[in-house]
Design an enzyme around this catalytic site. Structure first.
Site, PDB file in Angstrom:
ATOM      1  N   ASP A 108     -18.864  -8.099  21.539  1.00 43.70           N
ATOM      2  CA  ASP A 108     -20.119  -8.683  21.090  1.00 43.70           C
ATOM      3  C   ASP A 108     -20.560  -7.946  19.829  1.00 43.70           C
ATOM      4  OD1 ASP A 108     -22.665  -9.540  20.690  1.00 43.70           O
ATOM      5  OD2 ASP A 108     -23.400  -9.096  22.688  1.00 43.70           O
ATOM      6  N   TYR A 168     -26.701  -4.124  27.585  1.00 47.84           N
ATOM      7  CA  TYR A 168     -27.792  -5.065  27.332  1.00 47.84           C
ATOM      8  C   TYR A 168     -28.186  -5.801  28.623  1.00 47.84           C
ATOM      9  CZ  TYR A 168     -29.341  -9.782  25.850  1.00 47.84           C
ATOM     10  OH  TYR A 168     -29.988 -10.978  25.722  1.00 47.84           O
ATOM     11  N   ILE A 216     -22.835  -8.837  17.501  1.00 48.83           N
ATOM     12  CA  ILE A 216     -23.994  -9.524  16.958  1.00 48.83           C
ATOM     13  C   ILE A 216     -24.846  -8.623  16.063  1.00 48.83           C
ATOM     14  CG2 ILE A 216     -25.533  -9.089  18.919  1.00 48.83           C
ATOM     15  CD1 ILE A 216     -26.286 -12.129  18.627  1.00 48.83           C
ATOM     16  N   LYS A 271     -29.823 -11.581  15.156  1.00 49.20           N
ATOM     17  CA  LYS A 271     -30.168 -10.202  14.825  1.00 49.20           C
ATOM     18  C   LYS A 271     -29.995  -9.944  13.325  1.00 49.20           C
ATOM     19  CE  LYS A 271     -30.203  -9.848  19.313  1.00 49.20           C
ATOM     20  NZ  LYS A 271     -31.417  -9.894  20.100  1.00 49.20           N
TER      21      LYS A 271
END
Lengths: 580, 530
Positions: A379, A294, A381, A417
């Site tokens: 992560d 990302y 998310i 998200k």
């Protein structure tokens, strides 16, 4: 007499006139030759203090030199190397090496001072030439003269520089000229921002039903306004932590239960990442990050913390899955460079590819971290935005079942998200390490979630019937969009990496780039942005090692826009084919 | 060469000095040769340089190691993990992959999590754990340590009850207005109304430009962001003391920046003098610290005095002279209660021809409209570079959109805002006079102040030894015996012992006699003992 003359050389050679001095020393040397030819022994050995005197100096030097030939050299040396006298004395070996060293040292210090004040000035002053002009003219008028432009810190000037990554350039472009079916049909279509707009209607409906009740609970007595207006713990209200832990448990498939007291709430996952980066690594340390990753990681993990990210390359032939071998290699290379690796940062489901890390992989990763004694930041998310048949496994689940040393694992979550509420800025640090929890709780003073929002989210997440329904519908909608989008691309002959989560597909357009490198990729990206008017994220922004991959986020579209996007891509792709 | 050696040895048969030198200083020969003067200076220098390089190389490696000590230090890291450690060992026997003990956190995290809380934080925690309540907990701790204004919450509540709904989801704005990504530095609409609010609060015609505003999640991150932008690690800011205790955390923790305090004294009514600034600047310079700016709070926290126009001019002169920045924290600008006029740094910059690039103003909605829970901070800067860096750094402390929407409609409601400012100011003034009057009955004098929710009280008559120790003893007595949480001057880096900051805006009028009574008890024991 001779003694005091030589002393004057030592004291202030620079002040004296060179020429005069030259004559002077000539006289001394000639005057002393006769005596020094027959040196009285007691003078040298018996009296150590006299070793510093000039007579002794000459005496020791004399025997090895023919007076006539050497005279000019020696006098020259006398002049220019003022330490000569000392060097040849008894303390010579010490002073003769100390003094030049000290001189070099002070010279370095001097240089350093000068250099440290300089570097900012060219960049800041160059940009603002006209203003500089003004301030200097003003100085003439006023007694208050300004010395010049005031400097900002070096780190600020590097941050203030305009965006250079295509990721951010693309986002800015869309903001200026966004597509709108009615008002701006030639605008740029956003496929670069990872945002989910597919299920906003559900949220809206809930809000319109429950808003006023949720923020200021009905009745509205004194306690309620205090509950939102006054200072609250910066790491989040306990009610929200409980609700959040419950929501996370639900999202991650009820296989693991999250403990509210290990939750730290931050203003978005961005701040959560930065706080973890501060807590786990010191300046100059590094994290291993599997690529493609990302693009925001670069800012979140590095900007203010001074921490480095070391890419660990994954390739398309492995479906961009991570291998422990690659991790190991990167770790060893970093160590060879003298860099201390403090952890591995993974995103699971991985952003931008969208694949899930398997249970086996997670075990291996944990073993790797244990062996190297480093941390793992996972992560997660996108945990609730899965759309395939594959099962999502949280890092927390692995820990639970294996019961190993858990204090090296930290999980990032957020509502941006899975719950499509990026504007609310709610991020989560879930850590098993008491030390990290304590430090991050204190650091949330810089990134707290505003209380009205917290109250709102508490009641939203506590409505479990709503959240369950929402998650189910949202997953279905993502799946529909994913299938439509991938199918559309396939018709153009563009394949996507196998993915079963996230809001993107990672597509392979390497056939359409003309030099097979980053330059070609960026040319295609430019064409897509400016000719086809769609903003995608090029793989290079995600540090993908293979050129020609692009991340397309389809959840900001609605179904009827897909044919339009495909059509726009087709145009560019066809020109590429023709020219190729 | 040979000849030389031969001839010297006999001569110095008695005196070993020269031979020793010959042997030990290998350059002797070179020095005395023709190239001597050059080589004789270059070679030692080069040797020294390489030595430095070598040391640096080793030092660099060494400085990487220090994170290790915390991990091996037996203190808090290990103790709670004794049980896990044990388990790990048993695992070690089972699996071939051994572990090296618990994963270490960074040394900066260790420093932050292990930092012992000062009396300010201890007191805050105590009064949160055991809060006074007239009915339910009459023996609880009364909070006088937190600068929070609860005097006018009723007005805010009234407004919210009426308007929350339409302000968050207004008819014309869809859900994407609050749920979607927004720019991190705040919505333009909010910047416009905040600029208007600031002008209104400072009673000046509109002169704040919304384009120069960056919104952050509270004034705390606003100050941290400025600290990041204006100074590099190891640089320093001058701060007139006493200053509010949180500033240490905000400016120093993550940025690596230092604070050099500039002591102000009761003899000058705690006002700042440029000579003191100058002295602190020069002392810092002597220590090798690079001073990058001055941080003032105006109205000053904890004393509550205002900077007059002349002082602001001389501050700007000083900053211009030294080529440094000024951060002016004006978060209490609207909470003045005296007759003196509040002058914003922005106004000075506006009227005079100074270099505006060095002035940065911090504001927030926590104090003047009593919404600390909303967490809205403002950076107002004239410097383009700082503005663009701060906008990007706002990604780490953004304000959530529902809150922004709510505030947009609240602050654009001019009638409400005007009424609020007026009534709130009256209430603060009334409380101030009541509170100061109550303390005066006990013989406790406060510095004359014109702003803020607090008074700065001189309790030096009540401390047993005129030192920090005596002050902290009194603080402890106040907290544990009288059950009143006050902030001791030492937490504010005040150079004179015996001063306390007492914040009155969390009280109601009828609580004042209780507080005064509680302090009286302590003062009586203090006086009788002495």
């Amino acid at each position: 007499m001779a003694q005091c003359q030589t002393e004057s050389h030592l004291a202030a050679p620079a002040k004296q006139n060179n020429l005069k001095l030259h004559e002077h020393t000539n006289k001394i040397t000639t005057a002393y030759f006769p005596t020094t030819k027959n040196p009285p022994p007691p003078h040298t050995s018996g009296n150590p203090i006299s070793a510093f005197d000039s007579p002794t100096t000459h005496m020791t030097r004399n025997p090895d030199s023919e007076p006539e030939a050497r005279k000019p050299t020696r006098t020259g040396m006398r002049l220019i190397v003022p330490l000569q006298g000392i060097v040849q004395g008894r303390g010579g070996l010490l002073l003769g090496s100390l003094i030049p060293c000290a001189l070099v040292y002070f010279f370095q210090v001097y240089l350093k001072r000068h250099r440290s004040s300089n570097p900012q000035s060219p960049s800041t002053s160059a940009e603002n030439l006209p203003e500089l002009h003004r301030s200097s003219s003003r100085a003439n008028l006023l007694t208050r003269g300004s010395i010049g432009r005031v400097h900002v810190s070096a780190r600020a000037s590097s941050i203030a520089k305009p965006n250079d990554s295509p990721y951010y350039i693309g986002l800015d472009r869309v903001r200026e000229d966004p597509y709108d079916e009615m008002n701006n049909p030639n605008g740029i279509i956003q496929l670069g921002l990872s945002e989910n707009r597919l299920s906003l209607d559900l949220i809206e409906e809930w809000l319109s039903r429950n808003l006023s009740g949720s923020m200021l609970a009905e009745g509205g007595d004194d306690l309620n306004i205090r509950g939102i207006a006054t200072y609250q713990p910066s790491d989040g209200l306990m009610e929200l932590k409980v609700a959040m832990a419950g929501f996370m448990t639900e999202v991650m498939g009820r296989t693991v239960s999250f403990n509210p007291s290990s939750v730290v709430l931050t203003s978005g996952a961005t701040s959560a990442l930065e706080i973890l980066s501060f807590c786990l690594a010191d300046q100059g340390n590094a994290f291993l990050v599997p690529t493609p990753y990302y693009p925001g990681f670069d800012r979140d993990m590095r900007w203010r913390t001074g921490v480095e990210l070391i890419p660990v390359h994954c390739r398309s032939c492995d479906d961009f899955t991570l291998s422990i071998k690659a991790l190991d290699q990167a770790f060893n290379q970093a160590r060879k460079r003298g860099q201390k690796v403090r952890g591995v940062l993974i995103s699971n489901p991985s952003n931008p590819v969208g694949n899930l890390l398997s249970r086996v992989m997670l075990y291996d990763l944990l073993d790797f971290a244990r062996e190297r004694n480093i941390h793992i930041i996972s992560d997660e998310i996108f945990a609730g935005s899965t759309h395939g048949n594959e099962e999502f496994v949280s890092m927390a689940e692995i820990l639970n079942s294996e019961d190993s040393d858990r204090d090296r694992v930290h999980i990032i979550y957020g509502l941006s998200k899975d719950f499509s509420l990026p504007g609310f800025r709610v991020g989560v640090i879930y850590s098993f390490n008491e030390n990290v929890l304590a430090a991050s709780r204190k650091l949330t003073r810089f990134a707290s979630v505003s209380t009205p929002t917290q109250r709102l989210v508490v009641s939203m997440l506590s409505d479990t019937q709503f959240t369950q329904e929402y998650m189910k519908t949202n997953r279905e909608r993502i799946k529909t969009m994913h299938d439509l989008f991938v199918e559309g691309l396939r018709e153009l002959g563009i394949e996507s990496a196998k993915s079963s989560a996230c809001l993107y597909c990672f597509v392979d357009m390497s056939r359409f780039i003309s030099p097979y490198n980053e330059k070609g990729e960026l040319e295609l990206w430019d064409k897509l942005l400016n000719i086809a008017k769609i903003n995608v994220t090029p793989g290079s922004a995600c540090h993908c090692i293979e050129p020609g991959w692009f991340r397309c986020c389809y959840t900001t579209l609605n179904e009827k826009e897909i044919p339009l996007v495909i059509e726009r891509i087709r145009k560019v792709v066809e020109t590429c084919k023709l020219s190729g | 060469m040979k000849k030389t050696r031969n001839s010297t040895t006999p001569t110095t048969g008695g005196g070993g000095a020269t031979t020793a030198m010959r042997v030990i200083v290998p350059l002797q020969g070179v020095v005395q040769g023709r190239g001597g003067l050059f080589l004789g200076s270059v070679i030692p220098c080069a040797l020294f340089y390489f030595l430095q390089l070598y040391l640096k190389g080793r030092g660099g490696r060494k400085s990487d190691d220090p994170p290790a000590p915390p991990e091996s230090s037996p203190s808090e890291t290990h103790l709670p993990e004794v049980s896990t450690l044990h388990r790990v060992h048993s695992r070690l026997l089972l699996s071939p992959r051994g572990t090296n003990g618990p994963a270490q956190v960074s040394s900066r995290a260790n420093a932050i999590s292990k930092q012992v809380d000062g009396p300010y934080y201890v007191g805050l925690k105590r009064s949160v754990d055991d809060p006074y309540d007239e009915m339910n907990n009459p023996d609880g701790v009364i909070q006088l340590g937190m600068a929070e204004n609860r005097l006018s919450l009723d007005m805010v509540q009234e407004w919210l009850a009426e308007h929350t709904r339409e302000s968050i989801i207004c008819q014309d704005l869809s859900i994407s207005g609050i749920a979607a990504y927004q720019s991190f530095d705040g919505l333009m609409e909010l910047k416009v109304v905040v600029a208007g609010f600031m002008s209104q609060v400072m009673e000046k015609p509109q002169f704040f430009n919304p384009a120069q505003i960056v919104l952050t999640a509270g004034a705390t991150p606003a100050i941290e962001i400025l600290s990041f932008c204006l100074a590099d690690p190891g640089n320093a800011f001058l701060v007139p003391s006493p200053y509010y205790p949180d500033l240490d955390r905000d400016v120093k923790w993550r940025t690596g920046v230092e604070i050099v305090s500039v002591p102000c004294r009761s003899a000058d009514n705690f006002s700042l003098s440029t000579t003191a600034l100058d002295r602190a600047f020069n002392q810092a310079k002597k220590r090798g610290l690079k001073v990058r700016g001055i941080i003032i709070s105006n109205p000053s926290n904890p004393v509550g005095i205002l900077y007059n126009r002349e002082m602001l001019y001389s501050l700007l002169d000083f900053a211009t002279d030294k080529n440094i920045h000024i951060i002016s924290n004006e978060i209490f600008a609207g909470s003045t209660h005296g007759s003196e006029e509040f002058v914003s740094m922005a106004e000075i910059i506006d009227t005079e021809d100074f270099d505006r690039n060095r002035v940065h103003i911090v504001y927030g909605l926590s104090k003047d409209i009593s919404l600390p829970g909303f967490g809205i901070g403002v950076i107002y800067t004239f410097n383009e570079n700082v503005l663009s860096a701060a906008k990007k750094l706002a990604r780490f402390s953004p304000v959530s959109s529902p809150t922004q929407r709510l505030l947009i409609s609240m602050l654009s409601h001019t009638k409400f805002v005007q009424r609020f400012i007026k009534i709130n100011r009256e209430r603060v003034r009334r409380m101030y006079y009541l509170f100061v009057g109550g303390l005066k009955l006990l013989g406790i004098e406060c510095t004359k102040s014109n702003g803020g929710f607090y008074c700065w009280a001189d309790m030096s008559c009540l401390i047993r030894s005129y030192s920090e120790k005596g002050e902290l003893e009194l603080w402890e007595k106040l907290l544990n015996v009288a059950k009143v949480n006050a902030t001791p001057g030492s937490s504010c880096h005040c150079v004179e012992p015996g001063w306390f900051q007492l914040c009155f805006s969390t009280l109601r009028e009828k609580d004042i006699p209780v507080v005064v009574e509680r302090i009286r008890k302590i003062s009586e024991t203090c006086i009788s003992r002495s």
